[in-house]
Write a protein that holds these residues in place. Structure first.
Motif, PDB file in Angstrom:
ATOM      1  N   THR A 126     -15.890 -14.974  27.391  1.00  0.00           N
ATOM      2  CA  THR A 126     -16.391 -15.921  28.046  1.00  0.00           C
ATOM      3  C   THR A 126     -14.910 -17.027  28.881  1.00  0.00           C
ATOM      4  O   THR A 126     -14.095 -17.500  27.802  1.00  0.00           O
ATOM      5  CB  THR A 126     -17.039 -17.335  26.663  1.00  0.00           C
ATOM      6  N   CYS A 127     -15.388 -17.411  29.201  1.00  0.00           N
ATOM      7  CA  CYS A 127     -14.668 -18.380  30.591  1.00  0.00           C
ATOM      8  C   CYS A 127     -13.104 -18.066  30.193  1.00  0.00           C
ATOM      9  O   CYS A 127     -13.009 -18.602  31.179  1.00  0.00           O
ATOM     10  CB  CYS A 127     -14.517 -19.962  30.191  1.00  0.00           C
ATOM     11  N   GLY A 128     -12.673 -16.590  30.112  1.00  0.00           N
ATOM     12  CA  GLY A 128     -11.785 -16.236  30.537  1.00  0.00           C
ATOM     13  C   GLY A 128     -11.936 -15.737  32.551  1.00  0.00           C
ATOM     14  O   GLY A 128     -12.431 -15.714  32.741  1.00  0.00           O
ATOM     15  N   ILE A 129     -10.930 -16.020  32.825  1.00  0.00           N
ATOM     16  CA  ILE A 129     -10.651 -16.041  34.677  1.00  0.00           C
ATOM     17  C   ILE A 129      -9.232 -15.280  34.839  1.00  0.00           C
ATOM     18  O   ILE A 129      -8.022 -14.794  34.170  1.00  0.00           O
ATOM     19  CB  ILE A 129     -10.015 -16.840  34.768  1.00  0.00           C
ATOM     20  N   ASN A 135     -22.776 -23.809  24.998  1.00  0.00           N
ATOM     21  CA  ASN A 135     -22.935 -24.659  23.861  1.00  0.00           C
ATOM     22  C   ASN A 135     -21.736 -25.812  23.862  1.00  0.00           C
ATOM     23  O   ASN A 135     -21.453 -26.034  24.934  1.00  0.00           O
ATOM     24  CB  ASN A 135     -22.638 -24.052  22.613  1.00  0.00           C
ATOM     25  N   LYS A 136     -20.987 -26.586  22.601  1.00  0.00           N
ATOM     26  CA  LYS A 136     -20.624 -27.410  22.429  1.00  0.00           C
ATOM     27  C   LYS A 136     -18.850 -26.344  22.855  1.00  0.00           C
ATOM     28  O   LYS A 136     -18.504 -27.361  24.074  1.00  0.00           O
ATOM     29  CB  LYS A 136     -20.816 -27.594  21.216  1.00  0.00           C
ATOM     30  N   ARG A 137     -19.023 -25.368  22.459  1.00  0.00           N
ATOM     31  CA  ARG A 137     -17.663 -25.060  22.987  1.00  0.00           C
ATOM     32  C   ARG A 137     -17.731 -24.039  24.678  1.00  0.00           C
ATOM     33  O   ARG A 137     -15.955 -24.459  25.030  1.00  0.00           O
ATOM     34  CB  ARG A 137     -17.512 -23.470  22.001  1.00  0.00           C
ATOM     35  N   GLY A 138     -18.358 -24.168  24.820  1.00  0.00           N
ATOM     36  CA  GLY A 138     -18.026 -23.646  27.114  1.00  0.00           C
ATOM     37  C   GLY A 138     -18.212 -24.965  27.340  1.00  0.00           C
ATOM     38  O   GLY A 138     -17.625 -24.763  28.347  1.00  0.00           O
ATOM     39  N   LYS A 168     -18.856 -20.242  27.256  1.00  0.00           N
ATOM     40  CA  LYS A 168     -19.801 -19.850  25.877  1.00  0.00           C
ATOM     41  C   LYS A 168     -21.311 -20.151  25.919  1.00  0.00           C
ATOM     42  O   LYS A 168     -21.080 -21.455  26.198  1.00  0.00           O
ATOM     43  CB  LYS A 168     -19.114 -19.974  24.775  1.00  0.00           C
ATOM     44  N   SER A 169     -22.423 -19.659  26.120  1.00  0.00           N
ATOM     45  CA  SER A 169     -23.698 -19.907  25.818  1.00  0.00           C
ATOM     46  C   SER A 169     -24.544 -20.396  24.614  1.00  0.00           C
ATOM     47  O   SER A 169     -23.971 -19.976  24.064  1.00  0.00           O
ATOM     48  CB  SER A 169     -24.485 -19.400  26.898  1.00  0.00           C
ATOM     49  N   SER A 170     -25.429 -21.322  24.738  1.00  0.00           N
ATOM     50  CA  SER A 170     -25.568 -21.339  23.288  1.00  0.00           C
ATOM     51  C   SER A 170     -26.968 -20.223  23.144  1.00  0.00           C
ATOM     52  O   SER A 170     -28.151 -20.061  23.796  1.00  0.00           O
ATOM     53  CB  SER A 170     -26.098 -22.834  23.159  1.00  0.00           C
ATOM     54  N   GLU A 229      -5.898 -15.480  32.553  1.00  0.00           N
ATOM     55  CA  GLU A 229      -6.260 -17.233  31.441  1.00  0.00           C
ATOM     56  C   GLU A 229      -7.357 -17.115  30.908  1.00  0.00           C
ATOM     57  O   GLU A 229      -8.191 -16.473  31.151  1.00  0.00           O
ATOM     58  CB  GLU A 229      -5.763 -18.732  32.197  1.00  0.00           C
ATOM     59  N   TYR A 230      -7.509 -17.409  29.425  1.00  0.00           N
ATOM     60  CA  TYR A 230      -8.660 -17.605  28.488  1.00  0.00           C
ATOM     61  C   TYR A 230      -8.646 -18.467  27.646  1.00  0.00           C
ATOM     62  O   TYR A 230      -7.092 -18.904  27.423  1.00  0.00           O
ATOM     63  CB  TYR A 230      -8.370 -16.380  27.816  1.00  0.00           C
ATOM     64  N   PRO A 231      -9.720 -19.359  27.725  1.00  0.00           N
ATOM     65  CA  PRO A 231      -9.789 -21.205  26.796  1.00  0.00           C
ATOM     66  C   PRO A 231      -9.071 -20.069  25.081  1.00  0.00           C
ATOM     67  O   PRO A 231      -7.912 -21.306  24.438  1.00  0.00           O
ATOM     68  CB  PRO A 231     -11.365 -21.205  25.961  1.00  0.00           C
ATOM     69  N   LYS A 232      -8.905 -19.096  24.653  1.00  0.00           N
ATOM     70  CA  LYS A 232      -7.697 -19.710  23.495  1.00  0.00           C
ATOM     71  C   LYS A 232      -7.059 -19.236  23.504  1.00  0.00           C
ATOM     72  O   LYS A 232      -5.946 -19.648  22.886  1.00  0.00           O
ATOM     73  CB  LYS A 232      -8.424 -18.437  22.276  1.00  0.00           C
ATOM     74  N   ARG A 233      -6.032 -19.325  24.539  1.00  0.00           N
ATOM     75  CA  ARG A 233      -5.041 -19.463  24.285  1.00  0.00           C
ATOM     76  C   ARG A 233      -4.576 -21.024  24.962  1.00  0.00           C
ATOM     77  O   ARG A 233      -2.714 -20.811  24.492  1.00  0.00           O
ATOM     78  CB  ARG A 233      -4.833 -18.572  26.293  1.00  0.00           C
ATOM     79  N   HIS A 234      -5.100 -21.476  25.706  1.00  0.00           N
ATOM     80  CA  HIS A 234      -4.666 -23.396  25.746  1.00  0.00           C
ATOM     81  C   HIS A 234      -5.772 -24.019  24.175  1.00  0.00           C
ATOM     82  O   HIS A 234      -6.190 -25.295  23.852  1.00  0.00           O
ATOM     83  CB  HIS A 234      -5.469 -23.167  26.436  1.00  0.00           C
ATOM     84  N   THR A 235      -6.497 -23.787  23.455  1.00  0.00           N
ATOM     85  CA  THR A 235      -7.143 -23.722  22.132  1.00  0.00           C
ATOM     86  C   THR A 235      -6.566 -23.381  20.405  1.00  0.00           C
ATOM     87  O   THR A 235      -6.177 -22.527  20.685  1.00  0.00           O
ATOM     88  CB  THR A 235      -8.916 -23.981  22.383  1.00  0.00           C
TER      89      THR A 235
END
Length: 166
Positions: free
Chosen positions: A131-134, A27-30, A11-13, A158-164
């Protein structure tokens, strides 16, 4: 057998209106998600031998954060100007040029090209690559030049929301 990890940048700012699209930072999340996804890959014992990235700040920062988690040498990250805003067709050309001595490669780029690439190469039916999906694909080929439409098998997604939690 060849294995390819297709990664959309984290994720970008959008906080600084004067910054060009190319120069937009994470950004912070990225900055949180990229190392998280690197750790996910490390826990799955992913072995990246070759890493190519768009030189845009958000993509290259994502590539570096993933590389750090995977103990991939930062100096070995290859940047490619043609990956910035690349279509799936351009990305396929880049993949086909990967040296055949490489069994496991990662590319880090941008949507919509990365999503279209995943749809082209494997049976990837998600509406959007976040964003940051793989997307990880395996190809039963000896040469990267043989990678093309429908030649891959989806190994994992995989993607971040699966792990947050947010």
């Amino acid at each position: 057998m060849k294995r390819l990890l297709m990664v959309r940048h984290a994720k970008s700012s959008w906080d600084e209106a004067y910054v060009s699209d190319f120069e937009r930072p994470l950004n912070k999340r990225g900055r949180r998600d990229a190392p998280l996804m690197g750790a996910v890959l490390r826990n799955q014992q992913v072995d990246v031998q070759y890493l190519r990235s768009s030189p845009a700040v958000r993509a290259l920062t994502t590539a570096r954060l993933l590389a750090e988690e995977l103990s991939f040498p930062l100096a070995n990250i290859v940047t490619d100007d043609s990956m910035y805003g690349a279509s799936a067709l351009t990305l396929q050309s880049i993949i086909r040029a990967i040296p055949d001595s490489v069994a496991h490669a990662m590319i880090v780029g941008h949507n919509p090209g990365m999503h279209a690439l995943a749809e082209t190469l494997v049976d990837f039916r998600e509406v959007n690559l976040p964003t940051c999906g793989i997307v990880c694909a395996d190809f039963p080929v000896d040469s990267w030049a043989q990678v093309g439409k429908g030649t891959g098998r989806l190994a994992f997604y995989e993607y971040p929301k699966r792990h947050t939690r947010d």
